[in-house]
Motif scaffolding. Structure first.
Motif, PDB file in Angstrom:
ATOM      1  N   LYS A   1       5.204   2.352  -2.580  1.00 34.50           N
ATOM      2  CA  LYS A   1       4.592   3.508  -2.266  1.00 34.50           C
ATOM      3  C   LYS A   1       3.394   3.025  -1.400  1.00 34.50           C
ATOM      4  CE  LYS A   1       2.986   6.776  -4.914  1.00 34.50           C
ATOM      5  NZ  LYS A   1       2.248   7.753  -6.183  1.00 34.50           N
TER       6      LYS A   1
ATOM      7  N   GLU B   1       3.116   8.073   0.707  1.00 28.86           N
ATOM      8  CA  GLU B   1       4.904   7.788   0.590  1.00 28.86           C
ATOM      9  C   GLU B   1       5.541   6.751   0.194  1.00 28.86           C
ATOM     10  OE1 GLU B   1       8.267   7.534   4.469  1.00 28.86           O
ATOM     11  OE2 GLU B   1       5.542   7.247   4.797  1.00 28.86           O
ATOM     12  N   GLU B   2       6.406   7.281  -0.189  1.00 34.77           N
ATOM     13  CA  GLU B   2       6.970   5.859  -0.883  1.00 34.77           C
ATOM     14  C   GLU B   2       8.749   5.519  -0.326  1.00 34.77           C
ATOM     15  OE1 GLU B   2       8.288   6.654  -4.895  1.00 34.77           O
ATOM     16  OE2 GLU B   2       6.775   7.194  -5.841  1.00 34.77           O
ATOM     17  N   ILE B   3       8.783   4.029  -0.387  1.00 33.42           N
ATOM     18  CA  ILE B   3       9.964   4.526   0.864  1.00 33.42           C
ATOM     19  C   ILE B   3      11.185   3.123   0.118  1.00 33.42           C
ATOM     20  CG2 ILE B   3      10.860   2.190   2.688  1.00 33.42           C
ATOM     21  CD1 ILE B   3       7.631   3.636   4.213  1.00 33.42           C
TER      22      ILE B   3
ATOM     23  N   CYS C   1       0.242  -2.066  -0.016  1.00 32.07           N
ATOM     24  CA  CYS C   1       1.623  -0.923  -0.838  1.00 32.07           C
ATOM     25  C   CYS C   1       1.391  -1.204  -1.939  1.00 32.07           C
ATOM     26  CB  CYS C   1       2.335  -0.305  -0.327  1.00 32.07           C
ATOM     27  SG  CYS C   1       3.882  -1.495   0.362  1.00 32.07           S
TER      28      CYS C   1
ATOM     29  N   GLU D   1      16.448  -3.538   4.161  1.00 31.78           N
ATOM     30  CA  GLU D   1      16.105  -2.128   4.842  1.00 31.78           C
ATOM     31  C   GLU D   1      14.823  -1.542   4.231  1.00 31.78           C
ATOM     32  OE1 GLU D   1      18.202   1.922   5.913  1.00 31.78           O
ATOM     33  OE2 GLU D   1      19.347   0.649   4.833  1.00 31.78           O
ATOM     34  N   LYS D   2      14.223  -1.910   3.334  1.00 34.22           N
ATOM     35  CA  LYS D   2      12.863  -0.775   2.748  1.00 34.22           C
ATOM     36  C   LYS D   2      11.581  -1.988   3.215  1.00 34.22           C
ATOM     37  CE  LYS D   2      14.094   0.629  -1.478  1.00 34.22           C
ATOM     38  NZ  LYS D   2      14.223   1.206  -2.356  1.00 34.22           N
TER      39      LYS D   2
ATOM     40  N   LYS E   1       5.723   0.510  10.046  1.00 36.37           N
ATOM     41  CA  LYS E   1       4.841   1.698   9.903  1.00 36.37           C
ATOM     42  C   LYS E   1       4.021   1.082   9.194  1.00 36.37           C
ATOM     43  CE  LYS E   1       7.913   5.406   7.216  1.00 36.37           C
ATOM     44  NZ  LYS E   1       7.049   6.177   7.743  1.00 36.37           N
TER      45      LYS E   1
ATOM     46  N   THR F   1       9.997   0.829  -5.916  1.00 36.23           N
ATOM     47  CA  THR F   1       9.576   1.548  -4.774  1.00 36.23           C
ATOM     48  C   THR F   1       8.629   0.877  -4.332  1.00 36.23           C
ATOM     49  OG1 THR F   1       8.728   3.274  -5.607  1.00 36.23           O
ATOM     50  CG2 THR F   1      11.491   3.447  -4.750  1.00 36.23           C
TER      51      THR F   1
ATOM     52  N   ILE G   1      11.609  -1.559   7.452  1.00 37.68           N
ATOM     53  CA  ILE G   1      10.931   0.464   7.401  1.00 37.68           C
ATOM     54  C   ILE G   1       9.084  -0.120   7.210  1.00 37.68           C
ATOM     55  CG2 ILE G   1      10.459   2.275   6.678  1.00 37.68           C
ATOM     56  CD1 ILE G   1      13.944   2.784   5.459  1.00 37.68           C
ATOM     57  N   LEU G   2       8.819  -0.560   6.268  1.00 36.14           N
ATOM     58  CA  LEU G   2       7.527  -1.358   6.192  1.00 36.14           C
ATOM     59  C   LEU G   2       7.117  -2.282   7.007  1.00 36.14           C
ATOM     60  CD1 LEU G   2       7.097  -1.960   2.462  1.00 36.14           C
ATOM     61  CD2 LEU G   2       5.623  -0.027   2.972  1.00 36.14           C
TER      62      LEU G   2
END
Length: 71
Positions: free
Chosen positions: A63, A69-71, A56, A5-6, A13, A61, A9-10
């Motif tokens: 960043k 921003e951290e995801i 990143c 999921e992370k 983004k 996590t 999201i990346l």
């Protein structure tokens, strides 16, 4: 939130990058990446490579280097 999921999201983004494009940037087959994502099976080395190609850092996590921003 799971690692897949992370990663997804990346991908959004970073400009709606597809999983196929991520696989290409990582130098792996799309099938291999899909299978790893299906099982949520990534090593720390894999996650470091993903972080590098998406601009990143990875420390357990993600960043974003430009926004912090951290995801």
């Amino acid at each position: 939130m799971g690692m897949v999921e992370k990663i997804r999201i990346l991908l959004v983004k970073r400009g709606n990058i597809s999983e196929a494009e991520l696989a290409r940037r990582l130098g792996m087959s799309t099938t291999n990446l899909y299978n790893r994502m299906k099982r949520d099976n990534f090593t720390d080395k894999d996650l470091q490579k993903i972080a590098n190609v998406l601009g990143c850092t990875f420390e357990g996590t993600f960043k974003l280097t430009d926004t912090g921003e951290e995801i």
